[in-house]
Design a protein around this motif. Sequence first.
Motif, mmCIF file in Angstrom:
data_model
loop_
_atom_site.group_PDB
_atom_site.id
_atom_site.type_symbol
_atom_site.label_atom_id
_atom_site.label_comp_id
_atom_site.label_asym_id
_atom_site.label_seq_id
_atom_site.Cartn_x
_atom_site.Cartn_y
_atom_site.Cartn_z
ATOM 1 N N UNK A 48 44.086 51.948 96.143
ATOM 2 C CA UNK A 48 44.105 52.474 94.777
ATOM 3 C C UNK A 48 45.265 51.936 93.950
ATOM 4 N N UNK A 49 46.155 51.208 94.595
ATOM 5 C CA UNK A 49 47.322 50.673 93.910
ATOM 6 C C UNK A 49 46.917 49.513 93.000
ATOM 7 N N UNK A 50 47.617 49.378 91.917
ATOM 8 C CA UNK A 50 47.402 48.243 91.018
ATOM 9 C C UNK A 50 47.488 46.947 91.833
ATOM 10 N N UNK A 51 46.570 46.037 91.578
ATOM 11 C CA UNK A 51 46.449 44.815 92.387
ATOM 12 C C UNK A 51 47.756 44.010 92.475
ATOM 13 N N UNK A 52 48.430 43.860 91.363
ATOM 14 C CA UNK A 52 49.677 43.088 91.340
ATOM 15 C C UNK A 52 50.761 43.762 92.195
ATOM 16 N N UNK A 53 50.831 45.074 92.118
ATOM 17 C CA UNK A 53 51.813 45.826 92.906
ATOM 18 C C UNK A 53 51.464 45.773 94.392
ATOM 19 N N UNK A 54 50.181 45.871 94.715
ATOM 20 C CA UNK A 54 49.741 45.778 96.112
ATOM 21 C C UNK A 54 50.073 44.406 96.694
ATOM 22 N N UNK A 55 49.918 43.359 95.886
ATOM 23 C CA UNK A 55 50.252 42.001 96.345
ATOM 24 C C UNK A 55 51.754 41.884 96.602
#
Length: 125
Positions: free
Chosen positions: A75-82
Amino acid sequence: MAKPKSAAFTRIRAEVIRLVGLIPEGKFTTYGSIAVHMNVVARHVATVMSHLTEEESAALPWHRVVSADARISPNMERKLAALQRSRLKAEGMKINREGYIQDTDDHFHVVGPRRDIRWSALKDS
């Protein structure tokens, strides 16, 4: 106007931040593990973590906290998850395509046993 935070929430927030700061490099823990130790629910920990200031984010190893199944939150924003994935990998953890940390027994950080705390009952010092 934003509702002021309770004294209990302020104490919970401070303790979550303190505990996250103690997670050693190359290790991870979960929202739930921190929550059990603190005698709160995992949602409290997640709320604190999702509202870190820029300064707190820069100073804390927030990337070492993952979901209960040792997974980077889908559920985390994609950029933050990366960013979380790259930081965990830089610390020697292997993460599969779905975001699960591999060899969890080698990397799991035990926060500690459940503490018998009633946060709302604590007196201000």
